[in-house]
Design a protein around this motif. Structure first.
Motif, mmCIF file in Angstrom:
data_model
loop_
_atom_site.group_PDB
_atom_site.id
_atom_site.type_symbol
_atom_site.label_atom_id
_atom_site.label_comp_id
_atom_site.label_asym_id
_atom_site.label_seq_id
_atom_site.Cartn_x
_atom_site.Cartn_y
_atom_site.Cartn_z
ATOM 1 N N SER A 189 0.918 -1.300 -0.045
ATOM 2 C CA SER A 189 0.093 -0.048 0.006
ATOM 3 C C SER A 189 0.675 1.040 0.081
ATOM 4 O O SER A 189 1.965 1.334 0.826
ATOM 5 N N GLY A 190 0.509 2.183 -0.796
ATOM 6 C CA GLY A 190 1.403 3.548 -0.903
ATOM 7 C C GLY A 190 0.576 4.650 -0.820
ATOM 8 O O GLY A 190 -0.773 4.389 -0.776
ATOM 9 N N GLY A 191 1.272 5.863 -0.707
ATOM 10 C CA GLY A 191 0.501 7.062 -0.749
ATOM 11 C C GLY A 191 -0.024 7.753 -1.806
ATOM 12 O O GLY A 191 -0.992 8.467 -1.978
ATOM 13 N N GLY A 192 0.741 7.375 -2.934
ATOM 14 C CA GLY A 192 0.450 7.732 -4.350
ATOM 15 C C GLY A 192 0.879 6.961 -5.405
ATOM 16 O O GLY A 192 1.963 6.332 -5.339
ATOM 17 N N LEU A 193 0.449 7.443 -6.611
ATOM 18 C CA LEU A 193 0.855 6.694 -7.683
ATOM 19 C C LEU A 193 2.325 7.134 -8.163
ATOM 20 O O LEU A 193 2.572 8.597 -7.959
ATOM 21 N N GLY A 194 3.113 6.533 -8.549
ATOM 22 C CA GLY A 194 4.509 6.889 -8.788
ATOM 23 C C GLY A 194 5.193 7.022 -7.533
ATOM 24 O O GLY A 194 6.515 7.334 -7.468
ATOM 25 N N GLY A 195 4.927 6.660 -6.301
ATOM 26 C CA GLY A 195 5.524 6.789 -4.963
ATOM 27 C C GLY A 195 6.303 5.537 -4.705
ATOM 28 O O GLY A 195 7.026 5.436 -3.678
ATOM 29 N N GLY A 196 6.154 4.523 -5.774
ATOM 30 C CA GLY A 196 7.344 3.405 -5.325
ATOM 31 C C GLY A 196 6.531 2.079 -5.046
ATOM 32 O O GLY A 196 7.223 1.088 -4.521
ATOM 33 N N VAL A 197 5.237 1.909 -4.981
ATOM 34 C CA VAL A 197 4.559 0.827 -4.574
ATOM 35 C C VAL A 197 5.242 -0.624 -5.425
ATOM 36 O O VAL A 197 5.271 -1.717 -4.841
ATOM 37 N N GLU A 198 5.303 -0.539 -6.829
ATOM 38 C CA GLU A 198 5.735 -1.552 -7.452
ATOM 39 C C GLU A 198 7.284 -1.867 -7.096
ATOM 40 O O GLU A 198 7.638 -3.005 -7.084
ATOM 41 N N THR A 199 7.942 -0.890 -7.001
ATOM 42 C CA THR A 199 9.483 -1.129 -6.352
ATOM 43 C C THR A 199 9.337 -1.851 -5.187
ATOM 44 O O THR A 199 10.240 -2.755 -4.777
ATOM 45 N N THR A 200 8.441 -1.610 -4.219
ATOM 46 C CA THR A 200 8.483 -2.120 -2.879
ATOM 47 C C THR A 200 7.945 -3.464 -3.053
ATOM 48 O O THR A 200 8.614 -4.419 -2.425
ATOM 49 N N VAL A 201 7.005 -3.782 -3.814
ATOM 50 C CA VAL A 201 6.675 -5.337 -4.260
ATOM 51 C C VAL A 201 7.807 -6.037 -4.720
ATOM 52 O O VAL A 201 8.205 -7.206 -4.122
ATOM 53 N N LEU A 202 8.410 -5.268 -5.692
ATOM 54 C CA LEU A 202 9.682 -6.125 -6.391
ATOM 55 C C LEU A 202 10.799 -6.301 -5.270
ATOM 56 O O LEU A 202 11.292 -7.330 -5.307
ATOM 57 N N ASP A 203 10.786 -5.588 -4.345
ATOM 58 C CA ASP A 203 12.063 -5.644 -3.325
ATOM 59 C C ASP A 203 11.597 -6.839 -2.481
ATOM 60 O O ASP A 203 12.502 -7.892 -2.164
ATOM 61 N N MET A 204 10.170 -6.861 -2.044
ATOM 62 C CA MET A 204 9.980 -8.299 -1.317
ATOM 63 C C MET A 204 9.898 -9.438 -2.089
ATOM 64 O O MET A 204 10.569 -10.468 -1.723
ATOM 65 N N VAL A 205 9.816 -9.357 -3.439
ATOM 66 C CA VAL A 205 9.503 -10.716 -4.437
ATOM 67 C C VAL A 205 11.280 -10.984 -4.615
ATOM 68 O O VAL A 205 11.473 -12.091 -4.369
ATOM 69 N N LYS A 206 12.001 -10.134 -4.580
ATOM 70 C CA LYS A 206 13.483 -10.471 -4.926
ATOM 71 C C LYS A 206 14.011 -11.316 -3.678
ATOM 72 O O LYS A 206 14.549 -12.250 -3.721
ATOM 73 N N ALA A 207 13.602 -10.622 -2.626
ATOM 74 C CA ALA A 207 13.915 -11.489 -1.320
ATOM 75 C C ALA A 207 13.433 -12.998 -1.192
ATOM 76 O O ALA A 207 14.083 -13.878 -0.885
ATOM 77 N N LEU A 208 11.994 -13.120 -1.745
ATOM 78 C CA LEU A 208 11.651 -14.491 -1.691
ATOM 79 C C LEU A 208 12.227 -15.464 -2.909
ATOM 80 O O LEU A 208 12.301 -16.462 -2.977
ATOM 81 N N LEU A 209 12.733 -14.724 -4.171
ATOM 82 C CA LEU A 209 13.213 -15.562 -5.274
ATOM 83 C C LEU A 209 14.511 -15.900 -4.611
ATOM 84 O O LEU A 209 15.179 -16.984 -4.779
ATOM 85 N N ILE A 210 15.407 -14.970 -3.822
ATOM 86 C CA ILE A 210 16.593 -15.464 -3.240
ATOM 87 C C ILE A 210 16.397 -16.525 -2.309
ATOM 88 O O ILE A 210 17.491 -17.686 -2.324
ATOM 89 N N HIS A 211 15.347 -16.796 -1.796
ATOM 90 C CA HIS A 211 15.256 -17.817 -0.982
ATOM 91 C C HIS A 211 14.748 -19.187 -1.787
ATOM 92 O O HIS A 211 14.493 -20.091 -1.212
ATOM 93 N N GLY A 212 14.410 -18.872 -3.185
ATOM 94 C CA GLY A 212 14.356 -19.943 -3.938
ATOM 95 C C GLY A 212 12.862 -20.062 -4.166
ATOM 96 O O GLY A 212 12.352 -21.427 -4.624
#
Ligand SMILES: Cc1cc2nc3c(=O)[nH]c(=O)nc-3n(C[C@H](O)[C@H](O)[C@H](O)COP(=O)(O)O)c2cc1C
Length: 159
Positions: free
Chosen positions: A91-114
């Motif tokens: 959840s973010g405060g506005g469009l373009g505020g980084g919601v997708e990069t936040t999701v991708l950062d969490m997804v990256k960690a999960l991918l690193i876990h395999g």
């Protein structure tokens, strides 16, 4: 053993509302689900679940420090979470505020876990994003995320 663990951080309740809708989606597919705030989640909970869904507000374009600290501690089980299903929402405060990069950062960690992550050809492609208090459309997308994770777990179980 819960099939799906939803771990989230939420200060003002928006991410928590999303987490509840994701939980509803998992349940609608008939799988057991446990929804926990990150500060009440033990690392051992990660081992028990077939799928892990992370939710965080967007803070400065990435996940909240509480979620990052949890993921950093999860190094304890590095290599032991391989093959589980993973997903994330923010959840973010506005469009373009980084919601997708936040999701991708969490997804990256999960991918690193395999873990295995399913994309979405419709709606939020990387994991569900929402701005401010989740409206009906965002709630629906969250529910769909839960359904998709549950369906993927079921498919992986039979193969
Ligand atoms: C410390 C802090 C940093 C934030 N940084 C961002 C940001 O970079 N981009 C954004 O869109 N929203 C940002 N926000 C807004 C939150 O992401 C937004 O209010 C979110 O809906 C809060 O979720 P919650 O109700 O689950 O706590 C920030 C809020 C706080 C408190």
């Amino acid at each position: 053993m819960p099939a799906v663990l939803i771990v989230y951080y939420s200060k003002t309740g928006h991410t928590e509302e999303m987490a509840k809708a994701v939980e509803e989606g998992v349940k609608s597919e008939g799988l057991d689900v446990v929804r926990k705030k990150v500060n009440r989640t033990s690392l051992k909970d990660l081992l028990k679940a077939d799928g892990v869904i992370l939710g965080s507000p967007t803070y400065y374009g990435t996940m909240a420090a509480e979620m990052k600290a949890f993921l950093d501690r999860s190094v304890q089980y590095h290599g032991k979470l391989e093959g589980k299903v993973g997903a994330a929402f923010s959840s973010g405060g506005g469009l373009g505020g980084g919601v997708e990069t936040t999701v991708l950062d969490m997804v990256k960690a999960l991918l690193i876990h395999g873990m295995v992550i399913q994309g979405d050809p419709r709606g939020s492609h990387y994991g569900t994003v929402s701005i401010g208090k989740p409206n009906a459309a965002a709630q629906k997308e969250c529910k769909r995320l839960g359904e998709k994770v549950a369906r993927l777990i079921k498919r992986l179980r039979v193969s």
